[in-house]
Enzyme design. Structure first.
Site, PDB file in Angstrom:
ATOM      1  N   ASP A 141      -9.357   0.715  -2.406  1.00  0.00           N
ATOM      2  CA  ASP A 141      -9.040  -0.253  -3.457  1.00  0.00           C
ATOM      3  C   ASP A 141     -10.263  -0.608  -4.281  1.00  0.00           C
ATOM      4  O   ASP A 141     -10.151  -1.230  -5.333  1.00  0.00           O
ATOM      5  CB  ASP A 141      -8.443  -1.520  -2.847  1.00  0.00           C
ATOM      6  CG  ASP A 141      -6.934  -1.512  -2.930  1.00  0.00           C
ATOM      7  OD1 ASP A 141      -6.393  -0.562  -3.534  1.00  0.00           O
ATOM      8  OD2 ASP A 141      -6.300  -2.435  -2.402  1.00  0.00           O
ATOM      9  N   ASP A 448       1.672  -8.376   6.589  1.00  0.00           N
ATOM     10  CA  ASP A 448       2.121  -7.823   7.867  1.00  0.00           C
ATOM     11  C   ASP A 448       3.209  -8.700   8.470  1.00  0.00           C
ATOM     12  O   ASP A 448       4.281  -8.220   8.841  1.00  0.00           O
ATOM     13  CB  ASP A 448       0.933  -7.669   8.824  1.00  0.00           C
ATOM     14  CG  ASP A 448      -0.027  -8.863   8.796  1.00  0.00           C
ATOM     15  OD1 ASP A 448       0.214  -9.822   8.030  1.00  0.00           O
ATOM     16  OD2 ASP A 448      -1.011  -8.834   9.554  1.00  0.00           O
TER      17      ASP A 448
HETATM   18  O1  UPG Z   1      -6.892  -5.843  -1.922  1.00  0.00           O
HETATM   19  C1  UPG Z   1      -7.067  -5.476  -0.771  1.00  0.00           C
HETATM   20  C2  UPG Z   1      -7.458  -6.361   0.256  1.00  0.00           C
HETATM   21  C3  UPG Z   1      -7.649  -5.876   1.535  1.00  0.00           C
HETATM   22  N1  UPG Z   1      -7.493  -4.564   1.811  1.00  0.00           N
HETATM   23  C4  UPG Z   1      -7.737  -4.060   3.191  1.00  0.00           C
HETATM   24  O2  UPG Z   1      -7.009  -4.812   4.113  1.00  0.00           O
HETATM   25  C5  UPG Z   1      -7.634  -4.788   5.381  1.00  0.00           C
HETATM   26  C6  UPG Z   1      -7.673  -6.165   6.002  1.00  0.00           C
HETATM   27  O3  UPG Z   1      -8.564  -6.990   5.301  1.00  0.00           O
HETATM   28  P1  UPG Z   1      -9.636  -7.902   6.045  1.00  0.00           P
HETATM   29  O4  UPG Z   1     -10.524  -8.486   5.031  1.00  0.00           O
HETATM   30  O5  UPG Z   1     -10.234  -7.153   7.159  1.00  0.00           O
HETATM   31  O6  UPG Z   1      -8.730  -9.057   6.552  1.00  0.00           O
HETATM   32  P2  UPG Z   1      -8.524  -9.617   8.048  1.00  0.00           P
HETATM   33  O7  UPG Z   1      -8.210 -11.054   7.933  1.00  0.00           O
HETATM   34  O8  UPG Z   1      -9.625  -9.244   8.927  1.00  0.00           O
HETATM   35  O9  UPG Z   1      -7.200  -8.811   8.418  1.00  0.00           O
HETATM   36  C7  UPG Z   1      -6.089  -9.323   9.111  1.00  0.00           C
HETATM   37  O10 UPG Z   1      -5.183 -10.013   8.237  1.00  0.00           O
HETATM   38  C8  UPG Z   1      -4.615  -9.254   7.164  1.00  0.00           C
HETATM   39  C9  UPG Z   1      -3.594 -10.123   6.463  1.00  0.00           C
HETATM   40  O11 UPG Z   1      -4.159 -11.273   5.937  1.00  0.00           O
HETATM   41  C10 UPG Z   1      -3.960  -7.996   7.710  1.00  0.00           C
HETATM   42  O12 UPG Z   1      -3.565  -7.195   6.641  1.00  0.00           O
HETATM   43  C11 UPG Z   1      -4.944  -7.228   8.557  1.00  0.00           C
HETATM   44  O13 UPG Z   1      -4.370  -6.063   9.086  1.00  0.00           O
HETATM   45  C12 UPG Z   1      -5.411  -8.105   9.682  1.00  0.00           C
HETATM   46  O14 UPG Z   1      -6.332  -7.402  10.501  1.00  0.00           O
HETATM   47  C13 UPG Z   1      -9.021  -4.204   5.168  1.00  0.00           C
HETATM   48  O15 UPG Z   1      -9.066  -2.898   5.680  1.00  0.00           O
HETATM   49  C14 UPG Z   1      -9.157  -4.211   3.662  1.00  0.00           C
HETATM   50  O16 UPG Z   1      -9.957  -3.170   3.198  1.00  0.00           O
HETATM   51  C15 UPG Z   1      -7.100  -3.687   0.820  1.00  0.00           C
HETATM   52  O17 UPG Z   1      -6.958  -2.491   1.060  1.00  0.00           O
HETATM   53  N2  UPG Z   1      -6.893  -4.168  -0.437  1.00  0.00           N
END
Ligand code: UPG
Ligand code: MN
Length: 750
Positions: A141, A448
């Site tokens: 992204d 999710d």
């Molecule tokens: O515009 C975006 C925003 C995020 N991501 C990806 O989404 C994932 C999760 O993002 P992260 O910043 O790691 O968020 P977390 O809070 O750690 O993630 C938790 O919470 C998210 C929902 O808020 C879920 O999607 C994730 O699977 C879950 O691990 C990462 O691989 C990002 O690269 C994208 O691809 N595009």
């Protein structure tokens, strides 16, 4: 008989635990009924003889009701916890295994280090699964040149890494983890030939890593300062392959982004991957991974297949969820990085009902369930186009007999690539049902949660598999700031559903099993309920104490034991759960503290965010979680010290409450002679302070960088003293009115 011995999986319910859960649930509810009786009877007292103003009483009562309600909803998790075992060795031969697509999402090369992302990609390519049946897609992204370059390099390195893993049966197939000293792979004796080979591969890995870091530096300026590229760029799809060794197909996808078009964060990225992969490999099962979640055990795909190849339950399974586990949790785990309650208790509880909530990463999804029932219903082509968009090729891919474009040798012709670019364009979804009825859903930033929820509403089930060896390992947050920011996003995403027309209490009760719907209700409402009630418990009884207003029964009152019982019963049940899931008293203390801090801070901001979004005054946002390690912060984290270098906005509420409780506790100690009357609020303050001693320490004792900044202490002191002043004024007015009524009554008599 034969059937039974060949079962691919087993399910086990711990009888004693279930008995304890249910009996505790029963006894605790009886105590709650007494409490409600006591509180309601106050309403029928003569207003003139009431010891407290009605509205304060109602406030405390409302918080008690909110907590009781959320507790009641949560009982569904404890009704029938189960755990599962699988027997992948009983799976049919490799030729009979279904293909799998792996989706990995990344969004920002600054917050998500490129070397780690590529390690995740390599670990997925190295899954123990037939190479022609595995296709790895990375969604970028960020649209960053470094990520594309990294993929090409990873593809080259895989050429050495994959055969090495296969030949020597390496278990840790994420190169970074394998070459770190923590890997348990080579604990037993290994031959000289192996050691020599390992050295060669390790050198190649170092070269690969160095080249990424160098390119990052060279490209860095261009990549990060060119904001227009991350938010404004065309679609790019590149298929990578190295024909010299049989390798899984590797595909780089950067969907088109334009500032005029909402891109719907991760859900948007996943939908682009669903479409692109649809015309390339179209595997019936999809593994979704966050970019930091590498595959720590190559057998996860085979483990998941133990469910998908069991014809008895396979047709109804939407996804097989593995727990999110983390590689960088410290011994004290002060931020509950392991999310113990969620992954060790709650998801097992839901697994005994209709299955766990979709948890973002580490799940094998049945592709068809994301497309709805539209295909089976025999819809016309035009209707399908209204749902899925204009691509004929993609619509063909929905059919059962579609032949994917990956040819048997793993290569891919150029025609689907053209189509893939169209499918990854940002206009493709306009006037379609993507994100609303098909694919991952856009309604909430907790995409999710909402996507899995709607699947359960449609009658699908899910399965939870929590094997001993972590299947996937990610990077957990290691600072309070990151924790509270992440917590705010989650609360916002969850409450967004809880207060919408999809509220599980209304929408789900008739659409899924009743207990399952209660679990969903609990998860979507707890941030809101906890923040309201904990704010109340943290200040109202204390202000009451300071202004001489009593909201709780005296110790000699016959209802006092009810309050004591409820308090002790809740705490001891929590302790019991911590202990049976491998935690200690310290874990319990940490969790109590985090519960209080989050409820006072991130849950409040998250809930407000959701409410404002519902009112239309705020747009959804997704602040990425930081995955870069900072030495100084890591040090505090490893020492088990809270890092208060947190945004003022997030910290002030917590410090304000702490200061208020110090004052009320001290006043309580001074008035110790009236202990019979004031024991409850004084004890409440005492308990809050004992659990949150780290905050007091952060204000007064600590001198390091992670202490609470003086400006925050000052601001919080001002706020808490204003609250005290207000309550004193309020109590004077209350007393005057009572006194006035008394005078009136007596003068009339005279
Ligand atoms: O515009 C975006 C925003 C995020 N991501 C990806 O989404 C994932 C999760 O993002 P992260 O910043 O790691 O968020 P977390 O809070 O750690 O993630 C938790 O919470 C998210 C929902 O808020 C879920 O999607 C994730 O699977 C879950 O691990 C990462 O691989 C990002 O690269 C994208 O691809 N595009
Ligand atoms: Mn993450």
């Amino acid at each position: 008989m034969m059937e039974k011995s060949l079962r691919l999986h087993l399910c086990h319910a711990p009888k004693l635990q279930i008995f304890i859960n249910r009996s505790h649930g029963f006894l605790h509810s009886v105590a709650l009924i007494f409490l409600i009786y006591h509180r309601t009877s106050f309403l029928f007292q003569d207003p003139k003889t009431r010891a407290a103003p009605l509205f304060l009483w109602l406030l405390v009562f409302a918080s008690e009701l909110l907590l009781s309600l959320i507790w009641l909803l949560g009982q569904a998790f404890h009704w029938l916890p189960v755990s599962r075992t699988v027997f992948p060795e009983r799976l049919p031969k490799d030729e009979k295994l279904p293909p799998v697509d792996v989706f990995i999402c990344t969004a920002d090369p600054d917050k998500e280090p490129i070397v780690d992302v590529m390690n995740t990609v390599l670990s997925a390519m190295a899954l123990d699964y037939p190479a022609q049946k595995l296709h790895v897609y990375l969604s970028d992204d960020g649209g960053a040149a470094i990520t594309l370059l990294g993929m090409r390099e990873a593809c080259k390195f895989a050429r050495y890494w994959l055969p090495f893993c296969k030949r020597f049966g390496i278990k840790t197939r994420c190169p970074k983890a394998y070459f770190s000293s923590a890997s348990d792979d080579d604990s037993s004796y290994r031959s000289d030939e192996f050691m020599a080979e390992k050295q060669i591969i390790q050198d190649k890995y170092e070269v690969f890593k160095e080249s990424l870091l160098r390119s990052k530096e060279d490209l860095g300026f261009e990549d990060t300062n060119n904001i227009t590229t991350t938010r404004d760029h065309p679609a790019l799809v590149e298929v990578m392959q190295d024909n010299s060794y049989e390798m899984p197909l590797l595909v780089y996808v950067s969907r088109e982004k334009r500032p005029s078009h909402p891109h719907n964060f991760k859900a948007g990225a996943l939908n682009a991957l669903l479409r692109v992969s649809g015309v390339i490999s179209n595997s019936p099962y999809v593994l979704v991974l966050d970019c930091d979640m590498y595959c720590n055990d190559p057998t996860s795909a085979r483990q998941a297949m133990c469910f998908y190849l069991d014809s008895n339950i396979s047709p109804s399974i939407a996804f097989v969820q593995f727990p999110q586990r983390f590689r960088n949790i410290s011994k004290t785990d002060i931020y509950d990085g392991q999310m113990r309650s969620t992954f060790k208790i709650l998801w097992h509880g839901m697994d005994g009902l209709k299955g766990p909530i979709l948890s973002g990463s580490g799940f094998y999804m049945n592709r068809d369930c994301l497309y709805g029932n539209f295909i089976q219903e025999g819809n016309e082509l035009t209707e399908l186009k209204n749902l899925f968009g204009l691509s004929n090729e993609f619509i063909k891919s929905l059919g059962r007999n579609y032949k994917a474009n990956v040819i048997s040798d793993g290569s891919c012709s150029s025609t689907p690539l053209k189509e893939a670019k169209l499918l990854a364009s940002c206009f493709y979804e306009s006037h379609t049902k993507w994100g609303e009825e098909v694919g991952f859903l856009y309604q909430s930033v907790a995409e999710d949660f909402f996507t899995g929820y709607m699947l359960h509403c449609k009658g699908w089930i899910s399965v939870y598999l929590n094997p001993l060896r972590p299947q996937f390992l990610g990077t957990c947050v290691t600072s309070l700031n990151d924790l509270l920011i992440q917590g705010t996003r989650w609360s916002s995403g969850l409450v967004d559903i809880g207060i919408s027309s999809f509220c599980p209490l209304i929408y789900a009760t008739l659409r899924m099993s009743f207990l399952e719907s209660l679990c969903y209700a609990e998860v979507s409402l707890f941030p809101l309920f906890y923040s309201l009630s904990l704010w109340c418990f943290a200040i109202i009884p204390q202000l009451g104490l300071l202004s001489g207003i009593s909201l709780y029964p005296e110790v000699s009152n016959s209802f006092f034991p009810i309050f004591a019982t409820i308090f002790l019963s809740a705490l001891s049940k929590h302790l019991y759960e911590v202990l049976i899931s491998g935690g200690s008293i310290q874990t319990w203390r940490n969790e109590q503290r985090l519960w209080m801090m989050k409820s006072i801070s991130s849950h409040v901001y998250g809930s407000l965010d959701a409410i404002m979004k519902r009112l239309g005054v705020r747009e959804a946002s997704f602040l990425l979680t930081n995955k870069v390690e900072d030495d100084e912060k890591s040090k505090l984290y490893q020492m088990g010290k809270l890092d208060f270098q947190t945004s003022t906005r997030l910290l002030v509420p917590v410090v304000t409450v702490a200061i208020l409780n110090v004052v009320s506790f001290l006043v309580g100690v001074v008035r110790i002679k009236e202990w019979n009357k004031i024991l409850v609020p004084v004890f409440l303050s005492f308990y809050i302070l004992v659990i949150n001693y780290a905050i007091i320490e952060g204000i007064i004792i600590r001198k390091d960088k992670g202490r609470i900044p003086a400006s925050v202490t000052l601001l919080s002191t001002l706020i808490s003293f204003s609250l005290i002043l207000l309550s004193l004024i309020g109590s004077i007015i209350f007393r005057r009115s009572i006194y006035g009524q008394w005078i009136n009554k007596h003068s009339r008599k005279a």
